[in-house]
Design an enzyme around this catalytic site. Sequence first.
Site, PDB file in Angstrom:
ATOM      1  N   LEU A 291      12.676  24.172  41.319  1.00  0.00           N
ATOM      2  CA  LEU A 291      11.570  25.125  41.487  1.00  0.00           C
ATOM      3  C   LEU A 291      11.593  25.785  42.858  1.00  0.00           C
ATOM      4  O   LEU A 291      11.918  25.167  43.863  1.00  0.00           O
ATOM      5  CB  LEU A 291      10.235  24.405  41.286  1.00  0.00           C
ATOM      6  N   HIS A 292      11.248  27.048  42.847  1.00  0.00           N
ATOM      7  CA  HIS A 292      11.072  27.814  44.092  1.00  0.00           C
ATOM      8  C   HIS A 292       9.801  28.638  43.947  1.00  0.00           C
ATOM      9  O   HIS A 292       9.094  28.540  42.926  1.00  0.00           O
ATOM     10  CB  HIS A 292      12.304  28.682  44.366  1.00  0.00           C
TER      11      HIS A 292
ATOM     12  N   GLY B 120       9.254  31.566  43.172  1.00  0.00           N
ATOM     13  CA  GLY B 120       9.191  32.407  41.963  1.00  0.00           C
ATOM     14  C   GLY B 120       8.541  31.637  40.827  1.00  0.00           C
ATOM     15  O   GLY B 120       7.614  32.112  40.162  1.00  0.00           O
ATOM     16  N   HIS B 121       9.015  30.400  40.598  1.00  0.00           N
ATOM     17  CA  HIS B 121       8.408  29.561  39.557  1.00  0.00           C
ATOM     18  C   HIS B 121       6.932  29.292  39.887  1.00  0.00           C
ATOM     19  O   HIS B 121       6.077  29.300  39.009  1.00  0.00           O
ATOM     20  CB  HIS B 121       9.125  28.208  39.472  1.00  0.00           C
TER      21      HIS B 121
ATOM     22  N   GLY C 283       9.247  35.423  34.382  1.00  0.00           N
ATOM     23  CA  GLY C 283       9.395  36.222  35.595  1.00  0.00           C
ATOM     24  C   GLY C 283      10.092  37.539  35.305  1.00  0.00           C
ATOM     25  O   GLY C 283      11.039  37.597  34.506  1.00  0.00           O
TER      26      GLY C 283
ATOM     27  N   LYS D 270      12.001  38.845  37.269  1.00  0.00           N
ATOM     28  CA  LYS D 270      13.347  38.659  37.825  1.00  0.00           C
ATOM     29  C   LYS D 270      14.404  38.670  36.704  1.00  0.00           C
ATOM     30  O   LYS D 270      15.493  39.209  36.872  1.00  0.00           O
ATOM     31  CB  LYS D 270      13.351  37.331  38.588  1.00  0.00           C
TER      32      LYS D 270
ATOM     33  N   VAL E  64       9.610  37.393  42.888  1.00  0.00           N
ATOM     34  CA  VAL E  64       9.326  36.917  44.242  1.00  0.00           C
ATOM     35  C   VAL E  64      10.635  36.944  45.025  1.00  0.00           C
ATOM     36  O   VAL E  64      11.670  36.482  44.535  1.00  0.00           O
ATOM     37  CB  VAL E  64       8.729  35.489  44.221  1.00  0.00           C
TER      38      VAL E  64
ATOM     39  N   SER F  87      16.189  32.545  43.481  1.00  0.00           N
ATOM     40  CA  SER F  87      16.868  32.041  42.290  1.00  0.00           C
ATOM     41  C   SER F  87      17.321  30.617  42.582  1.00  0.00           C
ATOM     42  O   SER F  87      17.701  30.294  43.711  1.00  0.00           O
ATOM     43  CB  SER F  87      18.092  32.920  41.989  1.00  0.00           C
ATOM     44  N   SER F  88      17.274  29.770  41.544  1.00  0.00           N
ATOM     45  CA  SER F  88      17.728  28.386  41.729  1.00  0.00           C
ATOM     46  C   SER F  88      19.192  28.371  42.161  1.00  0.00           C
ATOM     47  O   SER F  88      19.640  27.450  42.845  1.00  0.00           O
ATOM     48  CB  SER F  88      17.568  27.611  40.430  1.00  0.00           C
TER      49      SER F  88
HETATM   50  P1  AMP Z   1      14.650  29.470  35.392  1.00  0.00           P
HETATM   51  O1  AMP Z   1      14.225  28.124  35.877  1.00  0.00           O
HETATM   52  O2  AMP Z   1      15.656  30.125  36.233  1.00  0.00           O
HETATM   53  O3  AMP Z   1      14.962  29.481  33.924  1.00  0.00           O
HETATM   54  O4  AMP Z   1      13.354  30.388  35.531  1.00  0.00           O
HETATM   55  C1  AMP Z   1      12.149  30.045  34.928  1.00  0.00           C
HETATM   56  C2  AMP Z   1      11.199  31.219  34.985  1.00  0.00           C
HETATM   57  O5  AMP Z   1      10.988  31.586  36.337  1.00  0.00           O
HETATM   58  C3  AMP Z   1      11.777  32.433  34.276  1.00  0.00           C
HETATM   59  O6  AMP Z   1      10.748  33.067  33.555  1.00  0.00           O
HETATM   60  C4  AMP Z   1      12.244  33.282  35.418  1.00  0.00           C
HETATM   61  O7  AMP Z   1      12.220  34.645  35.124  1.00  0.00           O
HETATM   62  C5  AMP Z   1      11.218  32.951  36.472  1.00  0.00           C
HETATM   63  N1  AMP Z   1      11.760  33.257  37.794  1.00  0.00           N
HETATM   64  C6  AMP Z   1      12.948  32.883  38.288  1.00  0.00           C
HETATM   65  N2  AMP Z   1      13.124  33.412  39.524  1.00  0.00           N
HETATM   66  C7  AMP Z   1      12.027  34.148  39.783  1.00  0.00           C
HETATM   67  C8  AMP Z   1      11.614  34.940  40.893  1.00  0.00           C
HETATM   68  N3  AMP Z   1      12.357  35.092  41.986  1.00  0.00           N
HETATM   69  N4  AMP Z   1      10.412  35.541  40.819  1.00  0.00           N
HETATM   70  C9  AMP Z   1       9.646  35.416  39.710  1.00  0.00           C
HETATM   71  N5  AMP Z   1       9.966  34.676  38.657  1.00  0.00           N
HETATM   72  C10 AMP Z   1      11.156  34.053  38.681  1.00  0.00           C
END
Ligand code: AMP
Length: 496
Positions: A269-270, A272-273, A383, A385, A412, A421-422
């Site tokens: 998690l960052h 954005g999440h 997101g 993103k 974000v 991004s992760s």
């Molecule tokens: P992930 O863990 O990469 O599958 O992402 C989970 C959710 O977080 C997805 O809906 C992504 O679009 C969202 N997400 C990832 N990075 C960002 C970011 N920088 N800003 C906003 N949402 C994000």
Amino acid sequence: MIDSIRVVGAGGRVGSTVSARLAERGVRLDGDDPEVVLLCVPDRAIAEVAAGIEPGPWIAHVSGATPLAALARHERRFGMHPLQSFSKARGPEQLDGAWAAITAETEEARAAGFELAELLGLRPFRLEDARRATYHAGAAVASNYLVTLRHAAGSLLEAAEAPPEALDPLMRGVIANGFELTGPIARGDWETVARHLQVIRETRPDLEELYLVLARATAAIAGRELPSDTVSRDRPAGAPVFRTIAELRAALAHRRAGSIGLVPTMGSLHAGHLSLLTAAREECDTVVMSLFVNPAQFTAEGDLASYPRDEGRDLALAEDAGVDLVFAPSEAEMYPSGFQTWVEVTELGAVLEGEFRPGHFRGVATVVLKLFAIVRPDRAYFGAKDAQQAEVIRRMIRDLALEIELRVLPTVRDADGLALSSRNVLLSPEERRRALALPRALATGDAGAARAVLAESNGLVVDYVEVADFDPPVLAGAVRVGDTRLIDNVPLEGDD
Ligand code: AMP
């Protein structure tokens, strides 16, 4: 040798079993002058029935709890309590191998009690009248509370959508194995005990006290002590985590009256999440975060293996963000053997990212639809993103008429403009510096200008830079920096 007995209460459970055995042994049950009168009546009736019988023969009762004083009028008396739970559906064989507590005040009475017990096929032992309550408490724990345990355990299996009757051979097995202690407490596996307590608090809070009392008593048998952090309500650290669909469903069952928000993630998690979790917390009564690195959406060799994972940190962050439940299933839970149902958003899923990562959106749509089916959220948070992913989910929700409100939140970014991004942790400092060309290029808002910016930056391989007609339209790009692939986009209308 006793050869004539009158059984009072011969129609009851004990009375009928005892009478059948005595008949088998050739004892007369209808004689006028019996040697023994055996009272097989309810405990509360013993004193009254005994008072109505002329003194003379031996008089005995079969109660575990009632003292000999209840047979007040009689001097020739004893108690014979068969330590067995009788059923009218079965016959005298129920007596075989059972023990019987003989309570008597004289050697002669005790001898009569032992003789009667042996005649019935019971194994007699001495019990002092004064110790009767203690003895009876033990018998009640062993027989009655076994029923209570079966009910409590059965309700937990039901909560897990498992058949409660599956417990019966297990319980018999424990008895057949001489009550040998196995399981987490025997092993000192406090993690598992803490998880039990956690799910019990979520699904059957009324059983928490029972579980704790039994766990402490069981630990004492194992020569251990329950660590205080195992039983503490704050353990384990982080938001409550559920590994199976059944456990999660059971935990959600009592939350369905309010609104449920789902935030699907692959962890690491960052901020954005966290922006998605914060929005869900503000808008929903219950927030569920899924944490599943979905193998079906990985297309490049090594990408899945190198994907960053840190569950402990994620659970702590989820707790801080106010997440109520984390669903972190295993691969086998999400894709059980024989799995063969896939969701394909055919056109949207084949362009841009879909062209460079064939099968990626099929994996995404399938896992997201399965998460929707498991959680049944009112709102789902994604997101911007991953703009194409949001668009694919929007299409799927429309096409399949899912009753879910899609919430897409702005990207974000770090202070330098790189979208969080992760995968960013996989970049070396030098690669990260070069990666900044991607947001710089997209910020032009023009595909040609963006391509020109990227063409000037060394060491970036451009997969695509395109305007995509999403809602809202975006300028999207994907580049490779060393071994890491990065995607980003900017909206061409509306706010980012
Ligand atoms: P992930 O863990 O990469 O599958 O992402 C989970 C959710 O977080 C997805 O809906 C992504 O679009 C969202 N997400 C990832 N990075 C960002 C970011 N920088 N800003 C906003 N949402 C994000």
